[in-house]
Design a protein around this motif. Structure first.
Motif, PDB file in Angstrom:
ATOM      1  N   SER A   1       0.848  -1.201   0.000  1.00 16.83           N
ATOM      2  CA  SER A   1       0.000   0.000   0.000  1.00 16.83           C
ATOM      3  C   SER A   1       0.882   1.250   0.000  1.00 16.83           C
ATOM      4  O   SER A   1       1.667   1.472   0.946  1.00 16.83           O
ATOM      5  N   ILE A   2       0.766   2.048  -1.064  1.00 18.51           N
ATOM      6  CA  ILE A   2       1.559   3.275  -1.158  1.00 18.51           C
ATOM      7  C   ILE A   2       1.129   4.258  -0.072  1.00 18.51           C
ATOM      8  O   ILE A   2       1.953   4.935   0.552  1.00 18.51           O
ATOM      9  N   LYS A   3      -0.182   4.296   0.168  1.00 19.86           N
ATOM     10  CA  LYS A   3      -0.703   5.220   1.181  1.00 19.86           C
ATOM     11  C   LYS A   3      -0.144   4.871   2.560  1.00 19.86           C
ATOM     12  O   LYS A   3       0.307   5.752   3.301  1.00 19.86           O
TER      13      LYS A   3
ATOM     14  N   LEU B   1       2.560   3.202   3.118  1.00 22.32           N
ATOM     15  CA  LEU B   1       4.016   3.367   3.094  1.00 22.32           C
ATOM     16  C   LEU B   1       4.402   4.809   3.382  1.00 22.32           C
ATOM     17  O   LEU B   1       5.427   5.073   4.041  1.00 22.32           O
ATOM     18  N   LYS B   2       3.570   5.733   2.892  1.00 22.29           N
ATOM     19  CA  LYS B   2       3.840   7.148   3.167  1.00 22.29           C
ATOM     20  C   LYS B   2       3.724   7.451   4.655  1.00 22.29           C
ATOM     21  O   LYS B   2       4.304   8.426   5.147  1.00 22.29           O
ATOM     22  N   GLU B   3       2.929   6.628   5.346  1.00 21.35           N
ATOM     23  CA  GLU B   3       2.760   6.816   6.789  1.00 21.35           C
ATOM     24  C   GLU B   3       3.713   5.918   7.577  1.00 21.35           C
ATOM     25  O   GLU B   3       3.504   5.670   8.757  1.00 21.35           O
ATOM     26  N   ASP B   4       4.739   5.413   6.870  1.00 18.40           N
ATOM     27  CA  ASP B   4       5.786   4.591   7.486  1.00 18.40           C
ATOM     28  C   ASP B   4       5.264   3.237   7.955  1.00 18.40           C
ATOM     29  O   ASP B   4       5.704   2.709   8.973  1.00 18.40           O
TER      30      ASP B   4
ATOM     31  N   TYR C   1       4.483  -0.711   6.441  1.00 20.12           N
ATOM     32  CA  TYR C   1       4.665  -1.633   5.306  1.00 20.12           C
ATOM     33  C   TYR C   1       3.510  -2.632   5.330  1.00 20.12           C
ATOM     34  O   TYR C   1       3.549  -3.643   6.020  1.00 20.12           O
TER      35      TYR C   1
END
Length: 514
Positions: free
Chosen positions: A83-85, A87-90, A92
């Motif tokens: 999930s890219i979203k 991943l942006k929130e640290d 995985y």
């Protein structure tokens, strides 16, 4: 509708248009019904993926996942993209919807070609039904995984643990029968999806309830005997077959047999369920037939649990047979002998005509003794007289059949024998009944034999009672009739064996009564 009829109808419906795949579909379906994974082994183009899709159709609204593995496959293709979203929130986290972690049923083709990263994650998922997604453990709804390949995993590749999780291993070969092959050529391509009547489809609620009820089924004494026979043979032939069966595998195989009994409306396993072990124990194509032979022989040799230690009873009967013969009958011919100095001798007498007398020829007798030790020896020797002295002018030699040829090395030129052959006299022939046998001993032996015979009669009655209508109980949608007939043959041989033992006891009783 009983389970057996429903499952049989379900197998027939799922197998529609697929030739020589009924047993494979039935056993794969059984695996799915009890949460066991299946490995389909065979060359390309033998409908392995089609079988998996058809199995999924047997369930109501299943979430199905399918993927063809290769050495370039990535975890994202099997377990879902990251999930890219998140991943942006640290974080995985994988998006697992429509991928293996959210599937009820899955098919992985060419499974052994996958990367270690996929295989290691897969091991945990199918063993514990848990998928590690980031920092959280997600419960995987996977009911059964079907994998396929045209090869089995090679040695020293680290795949043994994963391969062990596939309890069912089914050979899917090309169509053999010419008639079926012609039908295949004249048929349109078989559809992967098929409409299953709602009355036959398995609902999620039913599946969960059945999984709980399977554990109430018991392994019969016969099934346990078959398992021990197979296990013993696998140990004995390990150096040849190289088949190792883990404790986990035995436990899962037992669950498969219980499931087969459950879906045949039984609460105890029988011989036909044990035949399913042929699909659970082989490891490579080289030992597949040998394992089937071991399973078949064990089922055939088992018969029924007759409630007695038959081997121990045979040993007891054989010992009584020997005792009766030794105590009541002569075990060898008894000869008329004379004891001299602790040695036994045959007493012989030879009549001859002597011409040396002035009054003319007359008959004379020569007595001699022959050591019993020389009986049937094919060598020449001298007999002895009553004092044990050698008679040097007489030469004896047994002919190997019990008769002794006698010749005279005499200074007389005209001696003629009326008899040139001496045969030791038999007082009692072998097998003759002894005289003056103690009646108490005879009665005791008779009673012992009668006791064994009664135990055998009880066992025979027990087996014959169990055998009534047993053929119908062996019927199973998971095992073809030609295989279940092995159990019938084994039971018939068991009954014949018990009847022969009873007749042998009657023979021993007759020997005691003479």
């Amino acid at each position: 509708m009983g389970f057996q009829k429903r499952i049989r109808d379900l197998v027939i419906t799922v197998s529609e248009g697929m030739f020589e795949r009924e047993e494979i579909i039935a056993v794969s379906l059984l695996g799915a019904l009890c949460g066991q994974n299946t490995f389909l082994y065979g060359p390309p183009g033998t409908a392995k993926s089609l079988i998996s899709r058809r199995i999924a159709c047997a369930f109501e609204q299943p979430i199905y996942f399918e993927y063809l593995m290769n050495r370039f496959s990535t975890p994202e293709e099997v377990f879902g993209p990251v999930s890219i979203k998140a991943l942006k929130e640290d974080h995985y986290i994988r998006k697992t919807d429509n991928y293996l972690p959210k599937a009820d049923f899955a098919f992985l083709d060419e499974i052994w070609k996958s990367s270690p990263a996929i295989l290691n994650t897969l091991l945990t998922l199918i063993n514990e039904h848990v998928f590690r997604n980031g920092e959280a453990n997600e419960k995987a709804p996977l009911k059964a995984l079907i994998a396929a390949s045209n090869e089995t995993p090679g040695a020293n590749q680290g795949l043994e643990a994963l391969y062990d999780r596939f309890i069912l291993r089914l050979m899917v070969g090309p169509i053999r029968e010419g008639q079926h092959f012609d039908q295949l050529l004249n048929s349109k391509p078989t559809a992967a999806k098929i409409d299953i009547p709602s009355a036959l489809r398995v609902t999620p609620t039913e599946w969960s309830e059945w999984m709980a009820q399977l554990h109430e089924v018991k392994l019969s004494a016969e099934t346990l005997t078959i398992i021990h026979l197979i296990r013993g043979q696998l140990v004995q032939q390990y150096e040849t077959l190289k088949v190792y069966v883990s404790d986990r595998r035995w436990q899962r195989a037992a669950m498969l047999m219980k499931a087969a009994a459950f879906f045949n409306d039984r609460r105890e396993t029988n011989h036909s369920d044990a035949l399913l072990l042929q699909h659970c124990l082989w490891t490579h194509d080289e030992n597949r037939q040998a394992v089937w032979d071991i399973v078949a022989e064990a089922v055939k040799a088992c018969g029924f649990d007759c409630g007695i230690d038959l081997a121990g009873l045979d040993k007891e009967k054989d010992a009584l047979d020997i005792e009766i013969k030794n105590e009541l009958y002569y075990s060898a011919d008894v000869y008329a002998t004379k004891n001299i100095g602790g040695n036994e001798y045959f007493v012989g007498e030879l009549e001859f005509i002597s011409n040396i007398h002035r009054s003319g020829a007359r008959e004379e007798n020569r007595k001699f003794l022959i050591s019993k030790e020389m009986y049937k020896e094919k060598i020449e020797f001298h007999p002895v007289d009553d004092q044990g002295n050698e008679i040097s002018d007489m030469i004896c030699g047994f002919d190997g059949q019990g008769s002794c040829l006698v010749s005279l090395n005499s200074r007389y030129s005209r001696n003629e024998y009326k008899k040139m052959q001496f045969t030791p006299k038999i007082i009692f022939h072998k097998g003759c009944e002894k005289e003056d046998v103690n009646n108490r001993l005879r009665s005791s032996l008779t009673k012992s034999v009668a006791g064994i015979r009664q135990k055998l009669l009880d066992a025979l009655k027990n087996v014959e009672e169990k055998a009534k209508n047993h053929k119908s109980k062996l019927a199973s949608p998971f095992v073809p009739g030609d295989k279940t007939s092995l159990a019938i043959t084994g039971i018939s041989e068991q009954i014949d064996g018990l009847q022969l033992r009873i007749k042998d006891c009657e023979r021993l009783e007759e020997l005691c009564r003479r």
